[in-house]
Design a protein around this motif. Structure first.
Motif, PDB file in Angstrom:
ATOM      1  N   LYS A   1       2.163  47.949  53.821  1.00  0.00           N
ATOM      2  CA  LYS A   1       2.361  46.898  54.836  1.00  0.00           C
ATOM      3  C   LYS A   1       1.035  46.170  55.118  1.00  0.00           C
ATOM      4  CE  LYS A   1       6.379  48.963  57.080  1.00  0.00           C
ATOM      5  NZ  LYS A   1       7.093  49.208  58.328  1.00  0.00           N
TER       6      LYS A   1
ATOM      7  N   THR B   1       7.777  39.131  63.659  1.00  0.00           N
ATOM      8  CA  THR B   1       7.649  40.309  64.527  1.00  0.00           C
ATOM      9  C   THR B   1       7.823  41.577  63.689  1.00  0.00           C
ATOM     10  OG1 THR B   1       8.518  39.112  66.433  1.00  0.00           O
ATOM     11  CG2 THR B   1       8.682  41.507  66.509  1.00  0.00           C
TER      12      THR B   1
ATOM     13  N   SER C   1       6.080  45.721  62.372  1.00  0.00           N
ATOM     14  CA  SER C   1       4.870  46.448  61.999  1.00  0.00           C
ATOM     15  C   SER C   1       4.156  45.786  60.819  1.00  0.00           C
ATOM     16  CB  SER C   1       5.221  47.900  61.664  1.00  0.00           C
ATOM     17  OG  SER C   1       6.201  47.961  60.657  1.00  0.00           O
ATOM     18  N   THR C   2       4.897  45.176  59.897  1.00  0.00           N
ATOM     19  CA  THR C   2       4.247  44.470  58.781  1.00  0.00           C
ATOM     20  C   THR C   2       3.542  43.220  59.312  1.00  0.00           C
ATOM     21  OG1 THR C   2       6.119  45.221  57.443  1.00  0.00           O
ATOM     22  CG2 THR C   2       4.609  43.658  56.417  1.00  0.00           C
TER      23      THR C   2
ATOM     24  N   ASP D   1       7.123  36.391  58.040  1.00  0.00           N
ATOM     25  CA  ASP D   1       7.812  37.465  58.764  1.00  0.00           C
ATOM     26  C   ASP D   1       8.236  38.562  57.794  1.00  0.00           C
ATOM     27  OD1 ASP D   1       9.007  38.893  60.783  1.00  0.00           O
ATOM     28  OD2 ASP D   1      10.544  37.402  61.260  1.00  0.00           O
ATOM     29  N   GLY D   2       8.510  39.713  58.341  1.00  0.00           N
ATOM     30  CA  GLY D   2       9.017  40.845  57.568  1.00  0.00           C
ATOM     31  C   GLY D   2      10.529  40.796  57.456  1.00  0.00           C
TER      32      GLY D   2
ATOM     33  N   ASP E   1      14.150  43.745  57.157  1.00  0.00           N
ATOM     34  CA  ASP E   1      14.671  45.115  57.034  1.00  0.00           C
ATOM     35  C   ASP E   1      15.256  45.337  55.645  1.00  0.00           C
ATOM     36  OD1 ASP E   1      14.120  45.950  59.772  1.00  0.00           O
ATOM     37  OD2 ASP E   1      15.547  44.381  60.288  1.00  0.00           O
TER      38      ASP E   1
ATOM     39  N   GLY F   1      16.050  41.963  62.295  1.00  0.00           N
ATOM     40  CA  GLY F   1      16.427  42.294  63.671  1.00  0.00           C
ATOM     41  C   GLY F   1      16.242  43.748  64.032  1.00  0.00           C
ATOM     42  N   GLY F   2      15.683  44.532  63.081  1.00  0.00           N
ATOM     43  CA  GLY F   2      15.386  45.928  63.405  1.00  0.00           C
ATOM     44  C   GLY F   2      14.471  46.044  64.619  1.00  0.00           C
ATOM     45  N   GLY F   3      13.655  45.019  64.837  1.00  0.00           N
ATOM     46  CA  GLY F   3      12.756  44.993  65.991  1.00  0.00           C
ATOM     47  C   GLY F   3      13.308  44.183  67.148  1.00  0.00           C
ATOM     48  N   ALA F   4      14.596  43.816  67.061  1.00  0.00           N
ATOM     49  CA  ALA F   4      15.317  43.137  68.150  1.00  0.00           C
ATOM     50  C   ALA F   4      14.852  41.701  68.415  1.00  0.00           C
ATOM     51  CB  ALA F   4      15.255  43.948  69.457  1.00  0.00           C
ATOM     52  N   ALA F   5      14.101  41.122  67.467  1.00  0.00           N
ATOM     53  CA  ALA F   5      13.558  39.779  67.706  1.00  0.00           C
ATOM     54  C   ALA F   5      14.301  38.701  66.913  1.00  0.00           C
ATOM     55  CB  ALA F   5      12.072  39.748  67.358  1.00  0.00           C
ATOM     56  N   LEU F   6      15.496  39.029  66.400  1.00  0.00           N
ATOM     57  CA  LEU F   6      16.161  38.162  65.423  1.00  0.00           C
ATOM     58  C   LEU F   6      16.417  36.739  65.913  1.00  0.00           C
ATOM     59  CD1 LEU F   6      19.854  39.448  65.135  1.00  0.00           C
ATOM     60  CD2 LEU F   6      18.272  40.210  66.866  1.00  0.00           C
TER      61      LEU F   6
ATOM     62  N   GLU G   1      13.229  34.844  65.965  1.00  0.00           N
ATOM     63  CA  GLU G   1      12.774  34.731  64.572  1.00  0.00           C
ATOM     64  C   GLU G   1      13.525  33.596  63.865  1.00  0.00           C
ATOM     65  OE1 GLU G   1      11.437  39.371  63.847  1.00  0.00           O
ATOM     66  OE2 GLU G   1      13.448  38.770  63.275  1.00  0.00           O
TER      67      GLU G   1
END
Ligand code: 5RP
Length: 219
Positions: A7, A28, A30-31, A81-82, A84, A95-100, A103
């Motif tokens: 990452k 949004t 970790s990457t 952006d990263g 999933d 949307g794994g980070g709920a920011a979809l 984004e």
């Protein structure tokens, strides 16, 4: 190489796609956090960023990078952006980070979407990762029933509200062979704010970190 090192590698590689003298759209996760940290090293060469979440905004500002409101920006040369999951056509689950939702809004402003991911995210068919869907709370049960009719099992993500104050459904058991059609269908359902299929806003290219280095996939 460990996943976190991959990452970090791809976060740094994304700097090559940042247009100097311009704004950059920032995703949004970790990457992307690695990308933001790398971006700090060239902050004097960009106008600033448009951010897709409160978390990314806070990290950008902590580095002294100016964050512009999406409302005040007409277009961006690039959004980084990263994902999933990403398939062989550049279609993604996010949307794994709920920011979809934010984004997709920032991606919509951008001429190009550069996806940054480690190679665990590359899949032949989308759907092994639970599909995130931001919904108006009142619609959650009915949207879940609609997914059940398609063979999916939706559960509310416990203890999570998005930056917009809405809950997230995670839908398991889908095999998304036609991402454009499914995105179009789910977008019609009352109470769906955003479905985490990025088909209309797919990646233009993907920087994929592997143990052998960063591969560039062009779609
Ligand atoms: C957040 C996202 C992220 O891009 C996605 O979850 C990937 O995250 P990470 O880089 O942490 O694996 O869509 O809503």
């Amino acid at each position: 190489m460990k996943q976190e090192e991959l990452k970090a590698l791809v976060g740094r590689a994304a700097l090559a796609h940042v247009v100097r003298g311009e704004l950059v759209g920032v995703g949004t996760g970790s990457t992307v956090n690695h990308f933001i940290d790398a971006l700090a090293g060239i902050k004097g060469d960009i106008r600033g960023a448009v951010s897709s979440s409160v978390k990314s905004t806070e990290r950008l500002q902590a580095h002294g990078i100016a964050v512009f409101d999406a409302q005040d920006v007409q277009s961006l040369p690039v959004y980084i952006d990263g994902a999933d999951e990403i398939d062989g056509r550049g279609f993604m689950i996010k949307g794994g980070g709920a920011a979809l939702t934010r984004e997709k809004i920032v991606a919509d402003l951008a001429a190009r979407f550069v996806c940054i991911a480690d190679d665990s995210k590359k899949v032949p068919v989308l759907g092994a990762f639970p599909l995130p869907v931001e919904v108006i709370a009142m619609a959650a049960a009915q949207v879940s029933r609609r997914f059940a009719a398609l063979g999916g099992s939706a559960t509310l993500r416990a203890g999570v509200l998005t930056d917009n104050g809405n809950p997230i459904l995670d839908v398991r058991g889908l095999s998304i062979t036609d991402p454009l059609a499914m995105e179009t269908e789910v977008n019609q359902w009352p109470g769906v704010v955003t479905v985490g299929i990025f088909a209309r806003h797919k990646a233009s290219l993907c920087l994929l970190a592997t143990a052998q280095g960063v591969q560039t996939l062009v779609f």
